[in-house]
Design an enzyme around this catalytic site. Structure first.
Site, PDB file in Angstrom:
ATOM      1  CG  ASP A   1      66.642  56.573  42.728  1.00 50.28           C
ATOM      2  OD1 ASP A   1      65.946  57.110  43.612  1.00 50.28           O
ATOM      3  OD2 ASP A   1      66.333  56.601  41.523  1.00 50.28           O
TER       4      ASP A   1
ATOM      5  CG  ASN B   1      66.626  59.930  30.512  1.00 50.20           C
ATOM      6  OD1 ASN B   1      65.691  59.560  31.221  1.00 50.20           O
ATOM      7  ND2 ASN B   1      67.868  59.975  30.937  1.00 50.20           N
TER       8      ASN B   1
ATOM      9  CG  HIS C   1      65.585  58.146  34.278  1.00 47.03           C
ATOM     10  ND1 HIS C   1      66.493  59.079  34.736  1.00 47.03           N
ATOM     11  CD2 HIS C   1      64.391  58.504  34.834  1.00 47.03           C
ATOM     12  CE1 HIS C   1      65.876  59.928  35.543  1.00 47.03           C
ATOM     13  NE2 HIS C   1      64.623  59.619  35.611  1.00 47.03           N
TER      14      HIS C   1
ATOM     15  CD  GLU D   1      69.960  58.592  34.083  1.00 47.31           C
ATOM     16  OE1 GLU D   1      68.994  58.589  33.306  1.00 47.31           O
ATOM     17  OE2 GLU D   1      70.132  59.470  34.938  1.00 47.31           O
TER      18      GLU D   1
END
Ligand code: PGA
Length: 266
Positions: A90, A160, A162, A167
Site C-alpha cells: 500500500d 482494528n 486490518h 479496513e
C-alpha cells in the site's frame, strides 16, 4: 530460537459455523527477536532457492525488526537479494512529505540495507491514484500478475484487524483500490506524522483477494496491543468486520506471534 512445540492450530470448535475455514498455523515465540529470526529464516531460504522470488512486502513498526533480521540472515548465509522482485501492499494517497511515504520507509529498512533498487512496480502508484484510482489499481494488479503472482506475502495486523489498508468492513473479493483510512489506523499513524490531523485520509491498497492469491502468507504481530485483534482473527468468526480473519480461507497461512500478541489465545 523458540521451541518448535509452540506450533499450534486454532481450535476447530472456534471456527465459524457459516464457512469451514482452513486451519491456520500459529507460531508462538517468546520474543519478537525470536519471531523475526524465524520469519527471516523462511524468507532467506526462499530467496536462496529462488533468487527471482516475488515478495509481497509490508511496512509498519513490526516489519522493521523483520527486515533487519532478513538483512542479517542473508548476509550470514551469503544470499543475494539482487534479483528479488517486490510488491508493497500500500501507499498513502494525497500530499505526503517524501520522508513519510512507504517508499522512504522501504528505502531505509529494506532496499538500502540490501543495496538494491526497487523495481518499477514495487509500490502502487499513489500519484496516479490521486486522479485515476481505477487506472492505478488495475496497473498494480496487472504488474503483480505479470510477475507470476506473489510467492510469499508478509503482513502486519492493525489493532482494528486490518491487513494492508483493508479496513473493516472488508471483503474477501476486494482488489487493489483507493480506500478511506479508519480512525484507528490514522490514530496509530499519528505519532509518525506529528499529529493525527496530518495523517492522510486515503491510501491505495491491494485487496484481500490479491493477498489471498499469494502462495504463502505470513502475518506477524508483536505486542499486547495486538492481542485482541489476533484473538478475534484466529478464534472469532470469519468476517469482514475483522479483516485478518478472512486469511483463514488461505491454504498456507501462518500467524507468527510474540508472547504479547499471543496472550489472548490461552
Ligand atoms: P505496525 O502496523 O507494524 O506498525 O503495528 C501493522 C499494521 O497496521 O498493519
Amino acid at each position: 530460537m523458540s521451541d518448535p512445540s509452540a506450533e499450534r492450530r486454532a481450535p476447530r470448535a472456534a471456527r465459524a459455523a457459516d464457512r469451514e475455514p482452513l486451519p491456520v498455523k500459529v507460531l508462538r515465540h517468546g520474543s519478537s527477536a525470536d519471531a523475526a529470526r524465524a520469519v527471516a529464516q523462511e524468507v532467506v531460504a526462499l530467496v536462496a532457492e529462488r533468487p527471482t522470488a516475488v515478495l509481497g512486502l509490508a511496512t509498519g513498526g513490526t516489519m522493521v525488526e523483520i527486515y533487519a533480521a532478513c538483512v542479517e540472515r542473508a548476509a550470514s548465509e551469503g544470499v543475494s537479494f539482487d534479483r528479488v522482485r517486490t510488491f508493497n501492499l500500500d501507499e498513502y494517497v494525497g500530499p505526503v512529505a517524501p520522508e513519510r511515504t512507504f517508499r522512504a520507509y522501504m528505502e531505509e529498512h529494506f532496499f538500502g540495507p540490501f543495496g538494491i533498487e526497487p523495481g518499477p512496480h514495487a509500490f502502487p502508484d499513489a500519484a496516479r491514484a490521486a486522479t485515476d484510482a481505477l487506472g492505478a489499481a488495475r496497473a498494480y494488479e496487472d504488474a503483480i500478475g505479470r510477475a507470476g503472482g506473489i510467492d510469499l506475502q508478509l503482513l502486519g495486523i492493525g489493532r482494528n484487524g486490518h491487513v494492508a489498508f483493508n479496513e473493516p468492513p472488508a471483503s474477501a473479493s476486494s482488489r487493489t483500490r483507493v480506500v478511506e483510512l479508519d480512525a484507528v489506523t490514522r490514530a496509530d499513524a499519528g505519532a509518525a506524522f506529528g499529529g493525527v490531523e496530518r495523517v492522510p485520509a486515503r491510501a491505495i491498497t491491494v485487496g484481500l483477494a490479491t493477498i489471498l492469491e499469494a502462495r504463502r502468507v505470513r502475518l506477524v504481530a508483536f505486542g499486547a496491543s495486538k492481542a485482541p485483534a489476533v484473538e478475534r482473527a484466529l478464534l472469532g468468526p470469519v468476517t469482514g468486520t475483522l479483516p485478518a480473519s478472512l486469511l483463514r480461507g488461505h491454504a498456507d497461512v501462518s500467524f507468527v506471534l510474540d508472547a504479547g500478541a499471543a496472550s489472548g489465545l490461552g
